[in-house]
Enzyme design. Structure first.
Site, mmCIF file in Angstrom:
data_model
loop_
_atom_site.group_PDB
_atom_site.id
_atom_site.type_symbol
_atom_site.label_atom_id
_atom_site.label_comp_id
_atom_site.label_asym_id
_atom_site.label_seq_id
_atom_site.Cartn_x
_atom_site.Cartn_y
_atom_site.Cartn_z
ATOM 1 N N GLN A 110 0.849 -1.193 0.000
ATOM 2 C CA GLN A 110 0.000 0.000 0.000
ATOM 3 C C GLN A 110 0.888 1.246 0.000
ATOM 4 O OE1 GLN A 110 -3.529 -0.614 2.958
ATOM 5 N NE2 GLN A 110 -1.882 -1.959 3.625
ATOM 6 N N ASN A 111 2.179 1.033 0.256
ATOM 7 C CA ASN A 111 3.113 2.154 0.379
ATOM 8 C C ASN A 111 3.453 2.745 -0.985
ATOM 9 O OD1 ASN A 111 3.002 1.472 3.036
ATOM 10 N ND2 ASN A 111 5.040 0.543 3.116
ATOM 11 N N VAL A 112 3.708 4.036 -0.979
ATOM 12 C CA VAL A 112 4.044 4.740 -2.228
ATOM 13 C C VAL A 112 5.525 5.137 -2.247
ATOM 14 C CG1 VAL A 112 1.689 5.502 -2.705
ATOM 15 C CG2 VAL A 112 3.105 6.853 -1.153
ATOM 16 N N HIS A 128 -1.354 1.355 -4.449
ATOM 17 C CA HIS A 128 -1.783 2.753 -4.245
ATOM 18 C C HIS A 128 -0.915 3.742 -5.010
ATOM 19 C CE1 HIS A 128 -3.851 1.633 -0.170
ATOM 20 N NE2 HIS A 128 -4.548 1.244 -1.210
ATOM 21 N N ASN A 220 2.776 -6.986 13.302
ATOM 22 C CA ASN A 220 2.412 -5.584 13.480
ATOM 23 C C ASN A 220 2.845 -5.087 14.856
ATOM 24 O OD1 ASN A 220 1.020 -3.984 11.462
ATOM 25 N ND2 ASN A 220 -0.418 -3.431 13.082
ATOM 26 N N LEU A 221 3.008 -3.757 14.969
ATOM 27 C CA LEU A 221 3.420 -3.191 16.262
ATOM 28 C C LEU A 221 2.268 -3.294 17.264
ATOM 29 C CD1 LEU A 221 5.853 -1.711 17.539
ATOM 30 C CD2 LEU A 221 4.737 0.453 16.927
ATOM 31 N N ALA A 238 8.663 -4.240 12.947
ATOM 32 C CA ALA A 238 8.886 -4.957 11.684
ATOM 33 C C ALA A 238 10.339 -5.392 11.532
ATOM 34 C CB ALA A 238 8.471 -4.063 10.514
HETATM 35 N N1 APR Z 1 6.707 -2.146 12.925
HETATM 36 C C1 APR Z 1 5.533 -2.800 12.648
HETATM 37 N N2 APR Z 1 4.320 -2.186 12.575
HETATM 38 C C2 APR Z 1 4.303 -0.856 12.795
HETATM 39 C C3 APR Z 1 5.478 -0.103 13.113
HETATM 40 C C4 APR Z 1 6.718 -0.819 13.167
HETATM 41 N N3 APR Z 1 7.869 -0.200 13.448
HETATM 42 N N4 APR Z 1 5.126 1.203 13.306
HETATM 43 C C5 APR Z 1 3.773 1.265 13.126
HETATM 44 N N5 APR Z 1 3.285 0.035 12.834
HETATM 45 C C6 APR Z 1 1.892 -0.345 12.529
HETATM 46 C C7 APR Z 1 0.876 0.402 13.388
HETATM 47 O O1 APR Z 1 0.581 -0.352 14.546
HETATM 48 C C8 APR Z 1 -0.338 0.483 12.446
HETATM 49 O O2 APR Z 1 -1.167 -0.660 12.631
HETATM 50 O O3 APR Z 1 1.645 0.053 11.198
HETATM 51 C C9 APR Z 1 0.281 0.413 11.040
HETATM 52 C C10 APR Z 1 0.216 1.725 10.236
HETATM 53 O O4 APR Z 1 -1.129 1.999 9.998
HETATM 54 P P1 APR Z 1 -1.551 3.289 9.107
HETATM 55 O O5 APR Z 1 -0.805 4.470 9.557
HETATM 56 O O6 APR Z 1 -3.040 3.310 9.134
HETATM 57 O O7 APR Z 1 -1.007 2.938 7.645
HETATM 58 P P2 APR Z 1 -1.596 1.913 6.566
HETATM 59 O O8 APR Z 1 -2.309 0.786 7.217
HETATM 60 O O9 APR Z 1 -0.500 1.564 5.641
HETATM 61 O O10 APR Z 1 -2.665 2.840 5.786
HETATM 62 C C11 APR Z 1 -3.379 2.251 4.726
HETATM 63 O O11 APR Z 1 -4.410 4.355 4.216
HETATM 64 O O12 APR Z 1 -4.050 6.571 4.266
HETATM 65 C C12 APR Z 1 -4.216 5.522 3.425
HETATM 66 O O13 APR Z 1 -3.411 5.155 1.227
HETATM 67 C C13 APR Z 1 -2.996 5.296 2.549
HETATM 68 O O14 APR Z 1 -1.854 3.218 2.031
HETATM 69 C C14 APR Z 1 -2.433 3.967 3.071
HETATM 70 C C15 APR Z 1 -3.655 3.284 3.649
#
Ligand code: APR
Length: 257
Positions: A110-112, A128, A220-221, A238
């Site tokens: 999902q990362n850009v 994305h 996940n964290l 991670a």
């Molecule tokens: N190691 C593992 N997991 C982690 C770490 C880490 N160091 N730091 C944060 N996290 C976890 C958090 O617990 C959280 O569940 O990563 C997740 C990040 O969640 P979001 O910020 O919601 O990001 P994401 O899930 O990728 O968002 C999905 O939403 O905003 C849109 O398009 C955007 O691709 C994105 C989509």
């Protein structure tokens, strides 16, 4: 549901080891959490991007129509940031899995940012979009792009000043959905790394994978919105969890060969 939340130091049952040993086809979904330790903001954590900016102002087609300067500056800032960041041990481990895994593997991010590619991953889909790509609204061409867009540069294909970030905004259709759906329908193992499970269609993949009989694992964290759906969840960073999991998979493969 058995063996739910196991920290990195928790016991792994024999049935689980056997289940993992039989895996051939893997789909890995990654989110912002995998790049957090490379210094790239996540979206929904404290102080994250969606606390600093309103989604409606910077990440929708309507926002771009209303105030293109604000949107282009937002993505110029993020595009510049990722070019200062480096892949971490989690990206490196997935690239290693990509290099040595002899079964099917697809990394759906999902990362850009481009940290998966810079680590060496190849079996990869950016569902994305990408910061380092510009999309021309005049000729529909796409171009690798590292510079700002807010000064309205000309499209290298057609010359029109009609470039926008090649990012899937809210309300737009993610990329390469057919390939992703096919891979999830055929995988034995679905792994979700660093995502909150807040955004569909990605948040629904664990349910689809289970529907087609795959084993499911979350790294996940913190517990995500979809943790309840996974066979197993390992909580931690991670850069600790992913290398350990990749070692586990490559060891199983070596024992099998
Ligand atoms: N190691 C593992 N997991 C982690 C770490 C880490 N160091 N730091 C944060 N996290 C976890 C958090 O617990 C959280 O569940 O990563 C997740 C990040 O969640 P979001 O910020 O919601 O990001 P994401 O899930 O990728 O968002 C999905 O939403 O905003 C849109 O398009 C955007 O691709 C994105 C989509």
């Amino acid at each position: 549901m058995a063996d739910k939340h196991s920290r990195l130091d928790g016991p792994l049952c024999t049935a689980h080891r056997q289940a993992m040993a039989d895996i051939r086809n893997i789909v890995v979904l990654t989110g912002a959490g995998i790049s957090a330790e490379s210094g790239i903001d996540t979206f929904r954590s404290a102080g994250g991007l969606w606390e600093q900016h309103r989604v409606e102002d910077v990440a929708t087609p309507e926002a771009f129509a209303r105030d293109p300067d604000l949107v282009l500056r937002f993505y110029d800032m993020r595009r510049a940031n990722i070019q200062k960041a480096y892949p971490n041990a989690a990206h490196d481990a997935l690239a290693r899995l990509d290099q040595y895994w002899q079964g099917n593997l697809l990394i759906v991010t999902q990362n850009v940012d481009d940290l998966h590619e810079r680590a060496g991953a190849e079996r990869l889909i950016h569902m994305h979009g990408e910061h380092l790509s510009a999309w021309c609204l005049s000729c529909d061409g796409r171009t690798r792009w590292h510079a700002p867009l807010s000064d309205r540069p000309a499209c290298p294909h057609c010359g029109e000043a009609a470039l926008r970030p090649d990012i899937v905004w809210f309300g737009e259709m993610p990329y390469r959905m057919d390939e992703i759906d096919r891979a999830i329908g055929q995988c034995d193992l679905f792994v979700s790394i660093g995502t909150s499970g807040a955004v569909y269609p990605a948040a629904g993949y664990v349910r689809t994978a289970r529907h087609y009989g795959a084993r499911t694992l979350e790294l996940n964290l913190d517990p995500s919105q979809g943790s309840i759906m996974f066979h197993e969840c390992r909580m931690g960073r991670a850069t600790d969890l992913v290398p350990a999991w990749v070692d586990e998979m490559l060891t199983h493969q070596a024992e099998r060969l």
